[in-house]
Motif scaffolding. Structure first.
Motif, short mmCIF file in Angstrom:
data_model
loop_
_atom_site.label_atom_id
_atom_site.label_comp_id
_atom_site.label_asym_id
_atom_site.label_seq_id
_atom_site.Cartn_x
_atom_site.Cartn_y
_atom_site.Cartn_z
N CYS A 92 -22.34 25.25 110.67
CA CYS A 92 -21.81 24.02 110.34
C CYS A 92 -21.25 23.44 111.64
CB CYS A 92 -20.77 24.05 109.32
SG CYS A 92 -19.67 22.56 109.03
N GLU A 97 -18.72 27.30 110.27
CA GLU A 97 -18.98 28.13 109.31
C GLU A 97 -20.21 28.44 109.39
OE1 GLU A 97 -17.85 30.90 106.03
OE2 GLU A 97 -16.50 29.45 107.37
N LEU A 99 -23.92 29.49 107.48
CA LEU A 99 -24.49 28.81 106.28
C LEU A 99 -25.75 29.38 105.88
CD1 LEU A 99 -23.57 25.08 106.19
CD2 LEU A 99 -22.06 26.93 105.30
N CYS A 113 -21.97 21.29 103.83
CA CYS A 113 -21.35 22.50 103.78
C CYS A 113 -20.26 22.71 102.75
CB CYS A 113 -20.20 22.47 105.30
SG CYS A 113 -19.19 23.97 105.55
#
Length: 135
Positions: A92, A97, A99, A113
């Motif tokens: 992200c 983060e 993903l 996200c």
């Protein structure tokens, strides 16, 4: 002809000679030798039967092991191939983060996200996936 059959034939020949196994040294010797040959023949036949039985058991175990190997190793290989073909990982651009994205999410044109709720699109030029933040 098996060994036991050959020893029985030899025993019959010795009995046909009417050897005196009580008084004659040669008769005693031949009688003892035939007795030993009978025991050896029976032992060899037992060993052959055991070897055949063990061979059959090994074949069964080998088949079972092949079944286990196909379940354990083939599924792992297929799972990895499916993962590589249908999924990929991106980061992200907002919260960084990692993903996991599938082909269906990619076809929609944007990703949201689940961590920070920001939406972004993916640039697929030159087979390099880059995240472009949506406003």
């Amino acid at each position: 002809m098996t060994i036991s059959e050959k020893v029985a034939y030899l025993k019959g020949l010795a009995e046909g000679l009417n050897l005196d196994t009580e008084k004659s040294k040669e008769g005693k010797l031949i009688s003892v030798m035939i007795g030993i040959l009978e025991e050896v023949g029976l032992s060899i036949e037992d060993l052959e039967e055991n070897a055949l039985a063990l061979g059959e058991e090994i074949d069964v175990l080998s088949d079972d092991l092949a079944d286990v190997e196909s379940v354990v190793f083939d599924e792992d290989e297929n799972d990895e191939e499916d993962y590589d073909d249908d999924w990929f990982e991106v980061e992200c651009p907002t919260c960084e983060e990692p993903l996991i994205i599938d082909d269906e999410a990619l076809a929609e044109g944007f990703i949201q996200c689940p961590n920070c709720q920001s939406k972004f699109s993916l640039d697929l030029s030159d087979d390099v996936v880059e995240a472009d933040e949506e406003e």
